[in-house]
Design a protein around this motif. Structure first.
Motif, PDB file in Angstrom:
ATOM      1  N   LEU A 340      52.118  40.523  33.492  1.00 20.09           N
ATOM      2  CA  LEU A 340      51.867  41.934  33.800  1.00 20.09           C
ATOM      3  C   LEU A 340      51.546  42.726  32.537  1.00 20.09           C
ATOM      4  CD1 LEU A 340      51.940  43.992  36.159  1.00 20.09           C
ATOM      5  CD2 LEU A 340      54.310  44.474  35.505  1.00 20.09           C
ATOM      6  N   HIS A 341      50.435  43.436  32.585  1.00 15.96           N
ATOM      7  CA  HIS A 341      50.013  44.258  31.440  1.00 15.96           C
ATOM      8  C   HIS A 341      49.296  45.477  31.990  1.00 15.96           C
ATOM      9  CE1 HIS A 341      48.418  45.441  27.537  1.00 15.96           C
ATOM     10  NE2 HIS A 341      47.230  45.524  28.102  1.00 15.96           N
ATOM     11  N   ILE A 342      49.812  46.656  31.677  1.00 13.73           N
ATOM     12  CA  ILE A 342      49.237  47.888  32.190  1.00 13.73           C
ATOM     13  C   ILE A 342      48.854  48.760  31.003  1.00 13.73           C
ATOM     14  CG2 ILE A 342      49.553  49.814  33.772  1.00 13.73           C
ATOM     15  CD1 ILE A 342      51.846  48.232  35.041  1.00 13.73           C
ATOM     16  N   ALA A 343      47.609  48.686  30.597  1.00 17.68           N
ATOM     17  CA  ALA A 343      47.152  49.371  29.387  1.00 17.68           C
ATOM     18  C   ALA A 343      47.313  50.878  29.520  1.00 17.68           C
ATOM     19  CB  ALA A 343      45.691  49.020  29.113  1.00 17.68           C
ATOM     20  N   GLY A 344      47.895  51.489  28.487  1.00 14.31           N
ATOM     21  CA  GLY A 344      48.000  52.936  28.427  1.00 14.31           C
ATOM     22  C   GLY A 344      49.080  53.548  29.284  1.00 14.31           C
ATOM     23  N   ARG A 345      49.883  52.705  29.947  1.00 15.07           N
ATOM     24  CA  ARG A 345      50.973  53.211  30.774  1.00 15.07           C
ATOM     25  C   ARG A 345      52.284  52.626  30.252  1.00 15.07           C
ATOM     26  NH1 ARG A 345      45.765  53.064  33.374  1.00 15.07           N
ATOM     27  NH2 ARG A 345      45.819  54.288  35.267  1.00 15.07           N
ATOM     28  N   ALA A 346      52.985  53.406  29.453  1.00 18.58           N
ATOM     29  CA  ALA A 346      54.266  52.964  28.880  1.00 18.58           C
ATOM     30  C   ALA A 346      54.148  51.593  28.233  1.00 18.58           C
ATOM     31  CB  ALA A 346      55.355  52.968  29.948  1.00 18.58           C
ATOM     32  N   GLU A 347      53.009  51.348  27.596  1.00 17.19           N
ATOM     33  CA  GLU A 347      52.756  50.068  26.936  1.00 17.19           C
ATOM     34  C   GLU A 347      53.322  50.117  25.515  1.00 17.19           C
ATOM     35  OE1 GLU A 347      48.916  47.255  25.752  1.00 17.19           O
ATOM     36  OE2 GLU A 347      48.635  49.301  26.492  1.00 17.19           O
ATOM     37  N   ILE A 348      54.193  49.174  25.208  1.00 17.20           N
ATOM     38  CA  ILE A 348      54.843  49.174  23.898  1.00 17.20           C
ATOM     39  C   ILE A 348      54.091  48.242  22.958  1.00 17.20           C
ATOM     40  CG2 ILE A 348      56.955  48.682  22.626  1.00 17.20           C
ATOM     41  CD1 ILE A 348      58.504  49.331  25.195  1.00 17.20           C
ATOM     42  N   LYS A 349      53.626  48.793  21.868  1.00 13.03           N
ATOM     43  CA  LYS A 349      52.944  48.021  20.842  1.00 13.03           C
ATOM     44  C   LYS A 349      53.843  47.952  19.619  1.00 13.03           C
ATOM     45  CE  LYS A 349      48.476  49.927  22.364  1.00 13.03           C
ATOM     46  NZ  LYS A 349      47.881  48.727  22.945  1.00 13.03           N
ATOM     47  N   VAL A 350      54.039  46.752  19.088  1.00 15.89           N
ATOM     48  CA  VAL A 350      54.846  46.574  17.885  1.00 15.89           C
ATOM     49  C   VAL A 350      53.886  46.391  16.713  1.00 15.89           C
ATOM     50  CG1 VAL A 350      56.676  45.263  16.772  1.00 15.89           C
ATOM     51  CG2 VAL A 350      56.642  45.488  19.268  1.00 15.89           C
ATOM     52  N   LEU A 351      53.823  47.404  15.858  1.00 18.16           N
ATOM     53  CA  LEU A 351      52.886  47.382  14.742  1.00 18.16           C
ATOM     54  C   LEU A 351      53.547  46.837  13.490  1.00 18.16           C
ATOM     55  CD1 LEU A 351      51.117  50.827  15.270  1.00 18.16           C
ATOM     56  CD2 LEU A 351      50.651  48.620  16.355  1.00 18.16           C
ATOM     57  N   GLY A 352      52.789  46.787  12.411  1.00 19.72           N
ATOM     58  CA  GLY A 352      53.323  46.335  11.143  1.00 19.72           C
ATOM     59  C   GLY A 352      54.510  47.174  10.703  1.00 19.72           C
ATOM     60  N   SER A 353      55.369  46.597   9.896  1.00 19.63           N
ATOM     61  CA  SER A 353      56.595  47.240   9.394  1.00 19.63           C
ATOM     62  C   SER A 353      57.578  47.548  10.514  1.00 19.63           C
ATOM     63  CB  SER A 353      56.270  48.539   8.629  1.00 19.63           C
ATOM     64  OG  SER A 353      55.390  48.273   7.557  1.00 19.63           O
ATOM     65  N   GLY A 354      57.408  46.894  11.676  1.00 22.00           N
ATOM     66  CA  GLY A 354      58.347  47.067  12.772  1.00 22.00           C
ATOM     67  C   GLY A 354      58.231  48.390  13.491  1.00 22.00           C
ATOM     68  N   THR A 355      57.138  49.115  13.282  1.00 18.35           N
ATOM     69  CA  THR A 355      56.947  50.404  13.946  1.00 18.35           C
ATOM     70  C   THR A 355      56.571  50.183  15.409  1.00 18.35           C
ATOM     71  OG1 THR A 355      56.216  51.391  11.872  1.00 18.35           O
ATOM     72  CG2 THR A 355      55.639  52.553  13.895  1.00 18.35           C
ATOM     73  N   LEU A 356      57.225  50.942  16.299  1.00 14.63           N
ATOM     74  CA  LEU A 356      56.925  50.856  17.726  1.00 14.63           C
ATOM     75  C   LEU A 356      56.024  52.013  18.133  1.00 14.63           C
ATOM     76  CD1 LEU A 356      60.412  50.112  19.358  1.00 14.63           C
ATOM     77  CD2 LEU A 356      58.676  48.474  18.618  1.00 14.63           C
ATOM     78  N   VAL A 357      55.023  51.717  18.943  1.00 15.84           N
ATOM     79  CA  VAL A 357      54.201  52.757  19.548  1.00 15.84           C
ATOM     80  C   VAL A 357      54.292  52.623  21.060  1.00 15.84           C
ATOM     81  CG1 VAL A 357      51.865  53.637  19.901  1.00 15.84           C
ATOM     82  CG2 VAL A 357      52.604  52.961  17.615  1.00 15.84           C
ATOM     83  N   LEU A 358      54.767  53.680  21.707  1.00 15.44           N
ATOM     84  CA  LEU A 358      54.785  53.741  23.160  1.00 15.44           C
ATOM     85  C   LEU A 358      53.476  54.383  23.595  1.00 15.44           C
ATOM     86  CD1 LEU A 358      56.290  53.374  25.846  1.00 15.44           C
ATOM     87  CD2 LEU A 358      57.379  55.590  25.457  1.00 15.44           C
ATOM     88  N   ASP A 359      52.532  53.542  23.995  1.00 16.67           N
ATOM     89  CA  ASP A 359      51.186  53.986  24.359  1.00 16.67           C
ATOM     90  C   ASP A 359      51.187  54.392  25.831  1.00 16.67           C
ATOM     91  OD1 ASP A 359      48.537  54.333  24.976  1.00 16.67           O
ATOM     92  OD2 ASP A 359      47.861  52.377  24.235  1.00 16.67           O
TER      93      ASP A 359
END
Length: 506
Positions: A340-359
């Motif tokens: 399951l993957h729902i782009a742009g709906r509460a999608e959590i991206k784990v970026l460099g340096s451990g930063t989280l983005v709730l897209d």
């Protein structure tokens, strides 16, 4: 970004088209049937049909020549506008009063024919002010896992944002004999839109996920939204089933007085047929749910964080079981959600340096903004919380007040830094600032992205959200560019064990 109209292989004889769209045949070509209907002249395939829609900023009649050049054998045009094409090749031309209505009529005829071939085929209609896409995707995934095999081919589901009076019929026209279920999402931007789409789908099962202030302009506030959303219930077939959110008074009222065979309820309330008994947040890994489903208990790991997603799951499970009359095991549900993957709906991206983005950039209204801020607080526990927010559009006379009170939700969520993308979101920032939140009131989305890039710290949790036209996905792209995901943290699933080690699981 708009989702392209998908191709289809829907077949209509010329005489059938004339009958179904209540049109007049002003020119009969040499071909007796068209295969594949579209409103996009660029997507016409040889032997297909073209419906010329006229909107505020474009007129499809200007592209009829291009459609003919690409091989269209059938044209559906407005009355009085056929003379230019009646002599251009072996093309049938049908005139109608309204080509948008005709487009829907073709879709209605197609879904009726599809349903008539197999008594086990079902149409599911989904609408709501927030969470309808998440519910749609979960429902399709659950239906696709029936029999404990990943058989998604038997489910035809609305792709992207094709949930209006142009996109929704295009989705319906894509139904074929391989499909057992049609899962159709319906949105609203003008009065009467859902009634029109629901009359096309004639659903067997329907849900209004919730009723909140979204696209409120011109419909009379939440009461008006309730009436509009209730169109999916009014269009139910005589033996249809209404799936009803008992926690939402307006959604519950939307189902009052409908002629449905029965109602199935979901929510947290005692007595709900599908009830959320307990939810344990798992940080970026989602939530562990204990659910009572028609008397049986299920323990499910939902790979989407937040309370709102858990309620959406209840709706999806109710839709799936009602439509299919089959029950999935816990293992079957896990299988359904494995991809399951729902782009742009509460999608959590784990970026460099451990930063989280709730897209959560797909869209925004007061209800979904509050849900997203709550999810940020949940997945970002132990981190500095940052919110990059855009304006909430189409709220009419309620816009100023709804933006102001959003500032309370920003502060309540524990946001340390709020960055605005211009417009009315400044009203929310002002109120949040008064409650101790650090604020950057940028004049545009591009400026907000630059501010976010300059001000983030390693390990922050960042929510990015705004209405579609604000384009807040630009902020996510900018953050991803400066902090690209590492190979070991490209998704929230891959990052979940790392998050547990860092103490963000609670």
């Amino acid at each position: 970004m708009a989702t392209p109209i998908p191709p289809n292989q829907a077949r209509f004889s010329i005489d059938e088209v004339v009958c179904k769209v209540h049109g007049s045949l002003v020119c009969r070509g040499v071909v007796t049937a068209a295969v594949g209907m579209t409103t996009d002249s660029r997507a016409v395939e040889p032997g297909g049909g073209f419906v010329a829609l006229r909107g505020r900023s474009h007129d499809g009649h200007a592209f009829v020549d291009a459609a003919v050049e690409r091989g269209a054998v059938l044209l559906v045009v407005e009355r009085g506008r056929s003379n230019a094409w009646t002599t251009k090749g072996p093309v049938s031309v049908v005139e109608v009063d309204d080509t948008l209505v005709a487009w829907g009529d073709l879709a209605r005829a197609h879904i009726e024919a599809w349903r008539a071939k197999d008594e086990h085929r079902r149409t599911l209609a989904i609408t709501g002010s927030a969470g309808k896409t998440t519910t749609k995707e979960m429902t399709a995934a659950l239906l696709g896992a029936l029999g404990n095999i990943a058989n998604v081919a038997n489910v035809h589901c609305t792709p992207g944002n094709l949930n209006n009076r142009i996109g929704m019929p295009a989705v319906v026209l894509g139904l074929s004999d391989v499909h057992r279920f049609a899962v159709v999402e319906m949105g609203m931007s003008v009065p009467g839109e859902i009634d029109a789409m629901a009359s096309i789908a004639q659903p067997d099962v329907a849900v209004v996920v919730n009723v909140a202030l979204a696209h409120a302009q011109g419909v009379g506030g939440r009461e008006g939204i309730m009436r509009e959303k209730g169109g999916v219930y009014r269009a139910l077939l005589k033996d249809g089933v209404a799936v009803v959110n008992v926690d939402d008074d307006f959604a519950r009222r939307a189902a009052d007085g409908i002629v449905a065979k029965r109602k199935v309820s979901f929510g947290r309330a005692a007595g709900a047929n599908y009830r959320l008994v307990h939810r344990e947040p798992l940080g970026v890994a989602g939530s562990k749910l204990v659910v009572s489903a028609l008397g049986r208990e299920l323990i499910v790991t939902l790979p989407i964080a937040g309370e709102a997603a858990a309620i959406d799951f209840l709706a999806a499970l109710a839709l799936q079981e009602t439509a299919s009359r089959e029950r999935l095991s816990e293992a079957g549900i896990d299988l359904a959600f494995s991809g399951l993957h729902i782009a742009g709906r509460a999608e959590i991206k784990v970026l460099g340096s451990g930063t989280l983005v709730l897209d959560d950039t797909y869209n925004a209204n007061p209800s979904s903004m509050r849900a997203a801020l709550s999810t940020l607080a949940e997945v970002g526990a132990g981190r500095r919380l940052v919110a990059v927010l855009g304006e909430m559009k189409e709220l009419g006379d309620l816009a100023e007040e709804e933006h102001r009170v959003l500032g309370d939700a920003i502060a309540h969520a524990g946001v340390s830094l709020a960055i605005g993308c211009g417009g009315m979101i400044s009203l929310a920032l002002d109120r949040a600032r008064a409650q101790g939140v650090a604020v950057v009131d940028a004049p545009s989305t591009e400026a907000a992205a630059a501010q976010a890039v300059a001000r983030i710290f390693a390990g922050d949790a960042i929510l990015v959200k705004g209405s579609r036209s604000v384009g807040t996905e630009f902020v996510v792209s900018a953050l991803t560019e400066v902090l690209p995901p590492s190979p070991n943290s490209a998704s929230y699933r891959e990052a979940s064990s790392d998050s547990l080690d860092r103490g963000t699981h609670r």
